[in-house]
Design an enzyme around this catalytic site. Structure first.
Site: not given
Ligand code: DON
Length: 305
Positions: A61, A64, A189, A241, A259
């Site tokens: 993320s 983003k 994405y 978040y 993540v």
């Molecule tokens: O969309 C997702 O589930 C992941 N590829 C990215 C989410 C993410 O990194 C959330 N961050 N803490």
């Protein structure tokens, strides 16, 4: 600064045992739970590395932020913020619930998954491949590293298991918030989340943001100042978040987590910082990485507040 970083890593390594490596994307479960590495890049270009700084991880993320920067550069803020909000969310990063109940159905902000799927759709390019390349090239430029590529095992794993993201994207298409082919946008994405980097790459990106969008190594204005201001503001309110408030109190810097275990933090006009620690708390943020940033913020007096 080197010894402050070394001590802070030593003091906070233990926190990893209070979290878990992300496993909802099976390939991420292979991350080294105990790793803790960091890089600080000063706005004069000086680089300081510490701990497990050679750990390779997927950007997740943190991408983003760069996707938002590209969407703003390519469309202007009026168009972007007609399709995605600027407000923090008290829900998890992959929450779908507010889409139905909010007026006009637009996602709360560009850093939850729903919002990032919208900003991905807004990046210039006729298809997912072109949109991916636009953001990928921007990441390489900001990190001053041409060798940044996708980790295809993680990408395949994301794509195979990304059903909640798929549900979000189809809802957004049904509500006329995203245009064009949903699977194509999702593919861009997923690929953006799967870009593999090191803390040095991310700290360089953070350093450009800390330096008002200008790369210290080339003096090039990579991100226009008005866009740079917006991304810092959204990092403060939405970057971690549903624990963005707590992070602001304890660290006091614009930041974005992923993540893969990375947190990118920006101390305006001073330093860009990246930490990696794949063991995550219940919000999806690095446990030891957050604690490490708390100590660095205190020791270096970095809080903006
Ligand atoms: O969309 C997702 O589930 C992941 N590829 C990215 C989410 C993410 O990194 C959330 N961050 N803490």
């Amino acid at each position: 600064m080197e010894s402050i970083l070394k001590n802070a890593i030593q003091n906070n390594k233990e926190w990893a045992k209070f979290g878990q490596v992300a496993s909802y994307i099976p390939e991420l479960a292979k991350g080294n739970k105990d790793a803790l590495g960091a890089c600080i890049v000063e706005v004069n270009g000086n680089v300081v590395l510490g701990g497990d700084y050679e750990t390779r991880f997927t950007i997740q993320s943190v991408s983003k932020v760069i996707t938002l920067a590209c969407a703003l550069i390519d469309n202007g803020k009026e168009i972007v913020f007609s399709k995605v909000g600027k407000e923090p969310s008290a829900d998890p990063f992959n929450s779908i619930s507010k889409l139905e109940t909010r007026e006009a159905h637009i996602p709360l902000n560009p850093f939850i998954n729903a919002g990032a799927i919208v900003t991905t759709s807004l990046v210039s390019g006729d298809n997912g491949i072109e949109k991916f390349s636009r953001v990928h090239n921007m990441i390489k430029k900001l990190a001053n590293n041409d060798n940044i590529e996708v980790n295809y095992s993680v990408y395949r794993s994301e794509k195979l298991t990304g059903n909640t993201n798929r549900a979000i994207a189809y809802y957004l298409k049904g509500a006329n918030i995203i245009e064009k082919d949903v699977e194509d946008i999702l593919d861009a994405y997923f690929k953006l989340c799967s870009i593999e980097v090191t803390v040095q790459d991310i700290a360089k990106i953070a350093c450009v943001i800390a330096n008002n969008g200008v790369a210290p190594w080339s003096k090039e204005q990579i991100i226009p100042t008005h866009v740079n201001r917006i991304i810092k503001a959204i990092m403060v309110t939405c970057g971690l978040y549903d624990s963005s408030g707590e992070f602001s109190v304890n660290v006091g810097l614009p930041a974005k987590s992923g993540v893969g275990g990375c947190i990118m933090a920006v101390a305006p006009n001073r330093v860009g910082i990246a930490v990696v620690g794949p063991s995550l708390d219940k919000h999806g943020n690095s446990v030891a990485g957050t604690k490490l940033l708390e100590e660095l913020s205190q020791e270096l007096n970095l809080s903006m507040f």
